[in-house]
Design a protein around this motif. Structure first.
Motif, short mmCIF file in Angstrom:
data_model
loop_
_atom_site.label_atom_id
_atom_site.label_comp_id
_atom_site.label_asym_id
_atom_site.label_seq_id
_atom_site.Cartn_x
_atom_site.Cartn_y
_atom_site.Cartn_z
N ARG A 166 -5.57 5.28 10.32
CA ARG A 166 -6.27 6.44 8.68
C ARG A 166 -5.46 7.24 8.08
N ASP A 167 -4.26 7.49 9.23
CA ASP A 167 -3.42 8.90 8.65
C ASP A 167 -2.19 8.37 8.01
N VAL A 168 -1.55 7.28 8.37
CA VAL A 168 -0.87 6.32 7.55
C VAL A 168 -1.35 6.04 6.35
N GLU A 169 -2.87 5.54 6.29
CA GLU A 169 -2.77 4.83 4.90
C GLU A 169 -3.64 5.86 3.63
N ARG A 170 -3.66 7.20 4.32
CA ARG A 170 -4.00 8.55 3.54
C ARG A 170 -2.26 8.48 2.81
N ALA A 171 -1.75 8.22 3.61
CA ALA A 171 0.18 8.62 3.14
C ALA A 171 0.88 8.24 2.63
N SER A 176 3.77 6.38 -0.50
CA SER A 176 4.13 5.61 0.50
C SER A 176 5.92 5.17 0.77
N SER A 177 6.21 5.02 1.86
CA SER A 177 7.86 5.13 2.43
C SER A 177 7.86 3.69 3.29
N ASP A 178 9.10 4.16 3.82
CA ASP A 178 9.38 2.94 4.78
C ASP A 178 9.12 3.55 6.39
N GLU A 179 8.87 4.95 6.70
CA GLU A 179 8.48 5.44 7.53
C GLU A 179 6.30 4.99 7.69
N HIS A 180 6.54 4.46 6.65
CA HIS A 180 4.78 3.96 6.87
C HIS A 180 4.18 2.59 7.22
N LEU A 181 6.23 2.27 7.02
CA LEU A 181 6.40 0.31 7.48
C LEU A 181 6.49 0.48 8.55
N SER A 182 6.78 1.00 9.09
CA SER A 182 7.31 1.13 10.89
C SER A 182 6.75 1.54 11.07
N GLU A 183 5.14 2.65 11.32
CA GLU A 183 4.23 2.98 11.70
C GLU A 183 3.27 1.82 11.48
N ILE A 184 2.99 0.64 10.77
CA ILE A 184 2.36 -0.32 10.43
C ILE A 184 2.31 -1.02 11.93
N VAL A 185 3.49 -1.31 11.61
CA VAL A 185 4.42 -1.94 12.77
C VAL A 185 4.05 -1.93 13.79
N ASP A 186 4.57 -0.92 13.96
CA ASP A 186 4.51 -0.04 16.20
C ASP A 186 3.08 -0.21 16.26
N ARG A 245 -6.08 -4.63 10.90
CA ARG A 245 -6.47 -3.53 9.62
C ARG A 245 -4.77 -3.61 9.44
N CYS A 246 -4.73 -3.59 10.15
CA CYS A 246 -2.65 -3.49 9.75
C CYS A 246 -2.30 -4.23 9.07
N ILE A 247 -2.48 -5.12 9.31
CA ILE A 247 -2.70 -6.32 8.12
C ILE A 247 -3.10 -6.25 6.47
N ALA A 248 -4.13 -5.19 6.88
CA ALA A 248 -4.34 -5.17 5.22
C ALA A 248 -3.67 -4.06 4.74
N ALA A 249 -3.00 -2.76 5.90
CA ALA A 249 -2.52 -1.89 5.31
C ALA A 249 -1.04 -2.59 5.05
N SER A 255 1.10 -3.88 -1.63
CA SER A 255 0.51 -3.01 -3.53
C SER A 255 1.51 -2.35 -3.77
N LEU A 256 1.35 -1.20 -3.24
CA LEU A 256 1.75 0.64 -3.83
C LEU A 256 3.20 0.26 -4.18
N ALA A 257 4.21 -0.45 -3.42
CA ALA A 257 5.80 -0.40 -3.95
C ALA A 257 6.15 -1.71 -5.34
N SER A 258 5.35 -2.34 -5.27
CA SER A 258 5.19 -3.40 -6.07
C SER A 258 4.85 -2.90 -7.55
N ASN A 259 3.22 -1.56 -7.61
CA ASN A 259 2.80 -1.19 -8.50
C ASN A 259 4.30 -0.24 -8.96
N ARG A 260 5.50 0.42 -7.80
CA ARG A 260 5.74 1.66 -8.46
C ARG A 260 7.18 1.20 -9.41
#
Length: 328
Positions: A166-171, A176-186, A245-249, A255-260
């Motif tokens: 939940r914290d990663v999704e809010r952040a 969004s950043s690569d750190e969030h991606l690493s956290e989701i994968v972990d 939920r991780c796959i959805a995240a 999607s957010l990266a594509s929007n940016r």
């Protein structure tokens, strides 16, 4: 068994019997319990191969089960060797998010557990004495109580994983950043590893025929194994939900990266479009064909009209069209 007080070596050992819990018992204490036929629970952390062999010789443990306990790195299992049931189950290290493998040998007269890491669940059983009160009773009840205690941390840790997610999704929604991606994968890796571990225990519990062959009165074996199956199935489903939920995240992150990227491309296109009329005027007056531009280069008035006002009109007109079409 040797009477050498140091025979247990550098391991941590507990023995429970009657209403007593003894920390760091000597082998003579265990030998006396075996000789007297007193039901006991011997818990050994980080046992050596020599110590496992000594326990096997004193209590008649099957060589195949002993070999598994020496190697560890086993899957969940429940195998009955004569009057002794060999159990491999898993607790959880909350700090590392890693399973703690526990080997158990259960008979009508004793329970022996081996593990190579600390276990909060087993420490809690020692502290409360809840398992000690069952010694000498139905083995299936002891097995159920031990397994349920080992699984308690899984439900708590699933809450931890969901909170992290939940914290990663809010952040990510903020930036969004690569750190969030690493956290989701972990998180996904941990959830998948734990799900595979617990799923093995669920499959073992579902084979109630094995539990019926356990020593002692097993009239209620199907009831206890059914309860364990339901408990483990719920944990497996919750861990699978975390993985989904991780796959959805991950999809949200993409999607957010594509929007940016789309926003950046639109901004670059806007800038390029604004400069089109300016580029045209500059290019026109920069040509070396006097027949086209000679008359326009005479005097400041023509320069202001064609060099400045025309550029401004082109820029303003372009911005107006972009705003009208919702591109800015």
């Amino acid at each position: 068994m040797s009477d050498n007080p140091d025979a247990f070596g550098a391991t941590r050992t507990w023995v429970e019997y009657g209403e007593r819990t003894v920390d760091e018992p000597v082998p003579a204490d265990v030998a006396a319990l075996v000789a007297a036929g007193t039901p006991f629970w011997l818990d050994i952390e980080r046992p050596s191969d020599a110590l496992i062999d000594r326990m096997a010789s004193a209590l008649g443990l099957h060589p195949l089960a002993v070999e598994d306990s020496k190697e560890f790195a086993q899957r969940s299992k429940l195998v009955v060797y004569g009057d002794v049931a060999m159990i491999v189950g898993f607790g959880l290290d909350m700090e590392r998010g890693a399973p703690v493998e526990v080997h158990g040998y259960l008979a009508a007269e004793f329970l022996i557990t081996f593990r190579r890491a600390p276990s909060v669940a087993i420490d809690r059983l020692h502290r409360t004495g809840s398992l000690r009160d069952m010694l000498g009773g139905e083995p299936i009840r002891i097995l159920h109580h031990l397994a349920t205690a080992l699984h308690e941390e899984f439900a708590q840790y699933i809450d931890v994983l969901e909170a992290r997610l939940r914290d990663v999704e809010r952040a990510m929604l903020d930036d969004s950043s690569d750190e969030h991606l690493s956290e989701i994968v972990d998180i996904q890796r941990i959830a998948d590893d734990l799900r595979r571990t617990v799923a093995g225990g669920r499959d073992v519990a579902a084979r109630s025929k094995v539990a019926v062959s356990m020593p002692g009165d097993t009239a209620d074996a199907a009831i206890y194994t059914g309860d364990l199956t339901d408990e483990l199935s719920l944990i497996v489903d919750d861990l699978a939900s975390v993985g989904e939920r991780c796959i959805a995240a991950l999809g949200l992150n993409a999607s957010l990266a594509s929007n940016r990227q789309a926003i950046a491309s639109r901004q670059l296109a806007t800038v390029a479009t604004v400069f089109l009329p300016v580029t045209f005027v500059v290019g026109f007056f920069g040509m070396n064909f006097e027949v086209l531009i000679n008359d326009f280069e005479q005097g400041w008035s023509r320069f202001l009209i064609f060099g400045v006002l025309l550029n401004m009109a082109g820029v303003v007109g372009t911005l107006w069209l972009l705003r009208r079409r919702g591109l800015r």
